[in-house]
Design a protein around this motif. Sequence first.
Motif, mmCIF file in Angstrom:
data_model
loop_
_atom_site.group_PDB
_atom_site.id
_atom_site.type_symbol
_atom_site.label_atom_id
_atom_site.label_comp_id
_atom_site.label_asym_id
_atom_site.label_seq_id
_atom_site.Cartn_x
_atom_site.Cartn_y
_atom_site.Cartn_z
ATOM 1 N N ARG A 27 0.834 -1.209 0.000
ATOM 2 C CA ARG A 27 0.000 0.000 0.000
ATOM 3 C C ARG A 27 0.867 1.257 0.000
ATOM 4 N NH1 ARG A 27 -4.706 -1.280 4.411
ATOM 5 N NH2 ARG A 27 -5.911 -2.731 3.146
ATOM 6 N N VAL A 36 1.478 4.996 -2.451
ATOM 7 C CA VAL A 36 1.605 6.390 -2.000
ATOM 8 C C VAL A 36 2.901 6.999 -2.539
ATOM 9 C CG1 VAL A 36 1.793 7.883 0.030
ATOM 10 C CG2 VAL A 36 0.261 5.922 0.078
ATOM 11 N N SER A 90 -3.916 10.187 -1.582
ATOM 12 C CA SER A 90 -3.173 8.943 -1.828
ATOM 13 C C SER A 90 -3.306 7.953 -0.665
ATOM 14 C CB SER A 90 -1.702 9.244 -2.101
ATOM 15 O OG SER A 90 -1.106 9.863 -0.997
ATOM 16 N N TYR A 91 -3.650 8.442 0.514
ATOM 17 C CA TYR A 91 -3.818 7.537 1.658
ATOM 18 C C TYR A 91 -5.272 7.105 1.853
ATOM 19 C CZ TYR A 91 0.854 7.704 3.735
ATOM 20 O OH TYR A 91 2.188 7.541 3.977
ATOM 21 N N THR A 119 -7.052 3.365 -2.873
ATOM 22 C CA THR A 119 -5.674 3.808 -3.094
ATOM 23 C C THR A 119 -5.007 2.988 -4.180
ATOM 24 O OG1 THR A 119 -4.981 2.351 -1.315
ATOM 25 C CG2 THR A 119 -5.324 4.660 -0.743
ATOM 26 N N THR A 158 -2.856 0.588 -4.864
ATOM 27 C CA THR A 158 -2.172 -0.483 -4.142
ATOM 28 C C THR A 158 -1.560 -1.469 -5.118
ATOM 29 O OG1 THR A 158 -3.822 -0.266 -2.414
ATOM 30 C CG2 THR A 158 -2.469 -2.248 -2.356
#
Lengths: 181, 175
Positions: free
Chosen positions: A26, A30, A88-89, A93, A95
Amino acid sequence: MGPIEVLWGSLIVMFGLIGLVRGFLREVGVTTVLAFLLFLLTFFAKQITQALDILIALVRISPPDSVQANLVRYGVYSAVIILVTFISYQGETLTFEGRPVPGPFGIALNLIIGLWNGYLVIGSLWYYMHKLDYPIALFGLFQQPLSPVATVMVTLLPEALIPPYGFLALAAFLIFMRVIR
Amino acid sequence: MLNILIAVCAVLGLRRGVARELVVLIGVILGSLVAPTGARYVPTVVALGQKALGLTKAGAAPSAAALPSGKTSDLIVFGLIFLASIVIARTLVKPPKGIASRFLGTIVGGVNGYLIGRFVFPRIFVEPETVFVVSGLKAQSHFSPGNTAAAVIVFIIVLIGLGIRQSSPPKKKQA
């Protein structure tokens, strides 16, 4: 407020802990978004500065290089960085697919990528604060001069250290890895 | 320098195990003994090679400058035998199992480092004293912000690449 480098370090540690909880796959998503954002901010720095000058003229803050004007500029920079970081969090997202890396290496990886993301976000906020001569001093939140440690750390902030193409290389690599998986 | 060489060889011995290091030890000893004799034939072999490749005119003798000197020939023969022993050890001997093998490998590796240094250093450092001149400005130029940034980016990219490789891909759903 304590020394800025202590605050900076504490916030990066917070990002490291977030990385530990969320996991490498994840966090890399980001990193992709942040690397691309920082490429845009550094590559188009001249155009962004010009646009901010126009904004300062529109809101009629004089003189244009006053602390108030720099505060507005810093507000725009920090708003963009914080907004992109939040996006982005939060929610759906970017991932990377796969299973978490097991064992101590996986934990170390989660922590390092979390810290790296913290360095990109908090480091960028500090960089623009430094570039605009610490406009938050207007609220009594900062006192010059910087400590010797902070003076060295300023030269190691993301935008001060890494050229635009470095961010582009990182973003391109991550997007490539995301696509080929 | 000898200490560094011994340390590096000891670390390699730790990785490779005692069995492989013993094969290399035989290679090092054999190389040390054979090199002074075998070195005599190196210029002949090089001259023949030059002729075969057409680097010298037909009938003309190869120039003396193009042929390796006595010490260089020594090192060439030693290096070839040493490399052959490494290849043989890697091909024929199994990798180490257990701590004992690795521990003894470290010791034998250190001995190999000493023997390699004993053969090579007197042939490289001929003078009573050898001085290395290092340019401070040139050394400092390697630590420019650009190089630091490149190192940081490469480190992060390698780390992420390693992480992505380690995280096994998701199982494909069967139709």
